[in-house]
Design a protein around this motif. Sequence first.
Motif, PDB file in Angstrom:
ATOM      1  N   GLY A 119      13.144  18.996  -5.777  1.00  0.00           N
ATOM      2  CA  GLY A 119      13.463  18.776  -7.184  1.00  0.00           C
ATOM      3  C   GLY A 119      12.939  17.464  -7.727  1.00  0.00           C
ATOM      4  N   ASP A 120      13.731  16.845  -8.620  1.00  0.00           N
ATOM      5  CA  ASP A 120      13.308  15.619  -9.297  1.00  0.00           C
ATOM      6  C   ASP A 120      13.046  14.487  -8.315  1.00  0.00           C
ATOM      7  OD1 ASP A 120      13.493  16.865 -11.733  1.00  0.00           O
ATOM      8  OD2 ASP A 120      15.489  16.097 -12.203  1.00  0.00           O
ATOM      9  N   LEU A 121      13.863  14.387  -7.268  1.00  0.00           N
ATOM     10  CA  LEU A 121      13.665  13.323  -6.278  1.00  0.00           C
ATOM     11  C   LEU A 121      12.307  13.454  -5.602  1.00  0.00           C
ATOM     12  CD1 LEU A 121      14.714  10.949  -4.553  1.00  0.00           C
ATOM     13  CD2 LEU A 121      15.763  12.655  -3.025  1.00  0.00           C
ATOM     14  N   GLY A 142      10.879  21.234   4.147  1.00  0.00           N
ATOM     15  CA  GLY A 142      12.029  21.665   4.913  1.00  0.00           C
ATOM     16  C   GLY A 142      12.413  23.090   4.569  1.00  0.00           C
ATOM     17  N   ASN A 143      11.894  23.588   3.450  1.00  0.00           N
ATOM     18  CA  ASN A 143      12.137  24.959   3.012  1.00  0.00           C
ATOM     19  C   ASN A 143      11.231  25.220   1.819  1.00  0.00           C
ATOM     20  OD1 ASN A 143      13.274  27.551   2.757  1.00  0.00           O
ATOM     21  ND2 ASN A 143      15.308  26.795   3.291  1.00  0.00           N
ATOM     22  N   ILE A 144      11.415  26.350   1.158  1.00  0.00           N
ATOM     23  CA  ILE A 144      10.497  26.731   0.086  1.00  0.00           C
ATOM     24  C   ILE A 144      10.669  25.884  -1.165  1.00  0.00           C
ATOM     25  CG2 ILE A 144      10.300  29.092   0.940  1.00  0.00           C
ATOM     26  CD1 ILE A 144      12.248  29.953  -1.251  1.00  0.00           C
ATOM     27  N   ALA A 145      11.725  25.070  -1.245  1.00  0.00           N
ATOM     28  CA  ALA A 145      11.923  24.214  -2.413  1.00  0.00           C
ATOM     29  C   ALA A 145      11.226  22.865  -2.275  1.00  0.00           C
ATOM     30  CB  ALA A 145      13.419  23.987  -2.658  1.00  0.00           C
ATOM     31  N   THR A 146      10.693  22.564  -1.098  1.00  0.00           N
ATOM     32  CA  THR A 146      10.031  21.278  -0.892  1.00  0.00           C
ATOM     33  C   THR A 146       8.579  21.368  -1.353  1.00  0.00           C
ATOM     34  OG1 THR A 146      11.423  21.053   1.072  1.00  0.00           O
ATOM     35  CG2 THR A 146       9.771  19.351   0.728  1.00  0.00           C
ATOM     36  N   ILE A 147       8.402  21.600  -2.633  1.00  0.00           N
ATOM     37  CA  ILE A 147       7.069  21.753  -3.214  1.00  0.00           C
ATOM     38  C   ILE A 147       6.986  20.910  -4.478  1.00  0.00           C
ATOM     39  CG2 ILE A 147       5.410  23.367  -4.237  1.00  0.00           C
ATOM     40  CD1 ILE A 147       6.612  25.558  -2.494  1.00  0.00           C
TER      41      ILE A 147
END
Length: 217
Positions: A119-121, A142-147
Amino acid sequence: MMKSSIDRLIRNRTISIEKARRVLGFVPKYDTRMALRTTLAHMMSENVKAKMLFGKGMVKMKNVEKYIRERINRDGAILSIIIDPVDYRTEDDAIRTAVMAWKAGVDIVAVGGSVGAQGDLLNSVTKKIKEKIDVPVALFPGNIATISPYADAIYFMSLLNSRNPYWISQAQTLAAPLIKRLNIEPLPIGYIVVEHGGTVGWVGDATAVPRTKKSIA
């Protein structure tokens, strides 16, 4: 090449040219801006496609895999560090660590982690690191959100000793369309967790390789 790097290049080149002119009577073929344009044209012709964002101080580096292979052929290995923003008290601390590592000579700075780096971080830290260094910034997911669209590349990892097929191929399948759409270069990596495994071993449901059994890996 970042705006700060360009400014430094112009400043250093001006000093060196003045010295060469004074001592040797040397007059360069190009002025500084023409030299930069020529260099960028060469980069484009070599398929190192870069989008200059002078106002924002950021360049999107391409052909990171080629860069890695060239460094390995030249030096025998590369050094990459991982900046997990969650592990730092502030974003500035994480960014400062990345810059220190770049100054010390690392070849790649990876940003990410097993839990919470998203996310924003993730976007903020990745973007600000990119603005301050001139080596590739890759995502360590670490997962599909680390993009993040600000990264040059992503470690497209398969956790080979996971007991859960999600970490071997399913997460990669889910993330692939977004990675393609954001034009982030995937770097294929086989990933093996060694005991004690740490957070990544717990999250990735890995059967950790014993440290005394190198032959298993």
